[in-house]
Motif scaffolding. Structure first.
Motif, mmCIF file in Angstrom:
data_model
loop_
_atom_site.group_PDB
_atom_site.id
_atom_site.type_symbol
_atom_site.label_atom_id
_atom_site.label_comp_id
_atom_site.label_asym_id
_atom_site.label_seq_id
_atom_site.Cartn_x
_atom_site.Cartn_y
_atom_site.Cartn_z
ATOM 1 N N CYS A 131 -0.370 -3.515 5.130
ATOM 2 C CA CYS A 131 -1.462 -3.073 4.267
ATOM 3 C C CYS A 131 -1.091 -3.283 2.801
ATOM 4 O O CYS A 131 0.058 -3.056 2.407
ATOM 5 C CB CYS A 131 -1.760 -1.605 4.543
ATOM 6 S SG CYS A 131 -3.294 -1.019 3.808
ATOM 7 N N VAL A 132 -2.086 -3.708 2.016
ATOM 8 C CA VAL A 132 -1.921 -3.867 0.575
ATOM 9 C C VAL A 132 -3.098 -3.208 -0.125
ATOM 10 O O VAL A 132 -4.130 -2.946 0.491
ATOM 11 C CB VAL A 132 -1.862 -5.354 0.141
ATOM 12 C CG1 VAL A 132 -0.661 -6.050 0.743
ATOM 13 C CG2 VAL A 132 -3.150 -6.086 0.484
ATOM 14 N N TYR A 133 -2.910 -2.952 -1.422
ATOM 15 C CA TYR A 133 -4.060 -2.555 -2.223
ATOM 16 C C TYR A 133 -4.146 -3.496 -3.410
ATOM 17 O O TYR A 133 -3.173 -4.126 -3.807
ATOM 18 C CB TYR A 133 -4.009 -1.080 -2.634
ATOM 19 C CG TYR A 133 -3.031 -0.709 -3.714
ATOM 20 C CD1 TYR A 133 -3.435 -0.575 -5.042
ATOM 21 C CD2 TYR A 133 -1.692 -0.459 -3.422
ATOM 22 C CE1 TYR A 133 -2.541 -0.197 -6.033
ATOM 23 C CE2 TYR A 133 -0.796 -0.083 -4.398
ATOM 24 C CZ TYR A 133 -1.220 0.050 -5.703
ATOM 25 O OH TYR A 133 -0.331 0.411 -6.695
ATOM 26 N N ILE A 183 -8.487 -1.938 -0.673
ATOM 27 C CA ILE A 183 -7.373 -1.863 0.256
ATOM 28 C C ILE A 183 -7.671 -2.809 1.409
ATOM 29 O O ILE A 183 -8.832 -2.980 1.787
ATOM 30 C CB ILE A 183 -7.191 -0.400 0.737
ATOM 31 C CG1 ILE A 183 -5.968 -0.247 1.618
ATOM 32 C CG2 ILE A 183 -8.428 0.110 1.441
ATOM 33 C CD1 ILE A 183 -5.659 1.213 1.956
ATOM 34 N N THR A 230 -7.821 0.655 -9.375
ATOM 35 C CA THR A 230 -7.632 0.282 -7.970
ATOM 36 C C THR A 230 -8.969 -0.222 -7.446
ATOM 37 O O THR A 230 -9.986 0.461 -7.550
ATOM 38 C CB THR A 230 -7.129 1.482 -7.153
ATOM 39 O OG1 THR A 230 -5.897 1.926 -7.728
ATOM 40 C CG2 THR A 230 -6.902 1.107 -5.705
ATOM 41 N N SER A 277 -3.844 2.972 6.735
ATOM 42 C CA SER A 277 -3.017 2.196 5.801
ATOM 43 C C SER A 277 -1.550 2.163 6.213
ATOM 44 O O SER A 277 -0.793 1.314 5.740
ATOM 45 C CB SER A 277 -3.146 2.745 4.375
ATOM 46 O OG SER A 277 -2.412 3.946 4.217
ATOM 47 N N CYS A 325 0.808 -1.208 0.000
ATOM 48 C CA CYS A 325 0.000 0.000 0.000
ATOM 49 C C CYS A 325 0.848 1.267 0.000
ATOM 50 O O CYS A 325 1.905 1.326 0.616
ATOM 51 C CB CYS A 325 -0.934 0.003 1.202
ATOM 52 S SG CYS A 325 -2.247 1.208 0.986
ATOM 53 N N THR A 326 0.351 2.257 -0.698
ATOM 54 C CA THR A 326 0.933 3.604 -0.698
ATOM 55 C C THR A 326 -0.144 4.560 -0.190
ATOM 56 O O THR A 326 -1.347 4.247 -0.242
ATOM 57 C CB THR A 326 1.361 4.034 -2.107
ATOM 58 O OG1 THR A 326 0.186 4.107 -2.937
ATOM 59 C CG2 THR A 326 2.363 3.055 -2.712
ATOM 60 N N ALA A 370 -2.553 5.246 -3.068
ATOM 61 C CA ALA A 370 -3.550 4.193 -3.308
ATOM 62 C C ALA A 370 -4.635 4.230 -2.229
ATOM 63 O O ALA A 370 -5.821 4.075 -2.533
ATOM 64 C CB ALA A 370 -2.880 2.825 -3.352
ATOM 65 N N ALA A 371 -4.229 4.440 -0.979
ATOM 66 C CA ALA A 371 -5.203 4.507 0.115
ATOM 67 C C ALA A 371 -6.166 5.671 -0.094
ATOM 68 O O ALA A 371 -7.383 5.537 0.099
ATOM 69 C CB ALA A 371 -4.477 4.636 1.454
#
Length: 148
Positions: free
Chosen positions: A52-54, A65, A62, A47, A11-12, A15-16
């Motif tokens: 955490c991932v997306y 999350i 996208t 996040s 996760c970034t 992206a969150a």
């Protein structure tokens, strides 16, 4: 990251924020009415805690999350999951099955039917209905235990 997939990414904040700004109506309802959060502020902050991932889907959008912090798991999704439901569900299962935690748990808004179906597909068990959050809405406790 412990899973090899072209649709699951570390996760970034960007992206969150993208997910938080484009939530499915039921996910937005769960976040705001059920948890009392402001998605575009609280989701990027969440996040950065734990793991955490997306998720993306084949067209590059996208889709969601997912975070895990000390076994407590959460997921929020965008409408992109409806364009590739099978891909999204399989990738979510790939992610869950790759996790080392012995127990994963949380609560889900009883009104969020898509997430209830996804949780069942992912192997989670529903424990009981409880009033939850600032509005004391009906939520369902769920968990998944993995024996060593």
């Amino acid at each position: 990251m412990s899973v090899d997939s072209k649709y699951i990414h570390p996760c970034t904040l960007e992206a969150a924020y993208e997910v938080a700004s484009n939530l499915r109506p039921e996910d937005l309802q769960e976040a705001v009415e059920g948890h009392g959060i402001q998605p575009t502020i609280d989701i990027p902050i969440a996040s950065q805690k734990g793991f955490c991932v997306y998720f993306t889907v084949p067209n590059g959008e996208t889709a969601g999350i997912c975070g895990i912090n000390d076994g407590e798991i959460w997921m929020l999704c965008t409408p992109a999951i409806h364009k590739y439901p099978v891909t999204f569900a399989r990738e979510a299962k790939r992610f869950i099955d790759s996790r080392p935690e012995r127990i994963l748990y949380n609560v889900v808004d009883k009104r969020n039917i898509v997430h209830l179906k996804l949780l069942k597909f992912l192997g989670f068990k529903f424990i009981r209905e409880v009033p939850f959050g600032p509005n004391q809405l009906p939520f369902i406790e769920f968990c998944k235990c993995v024996l060593p």
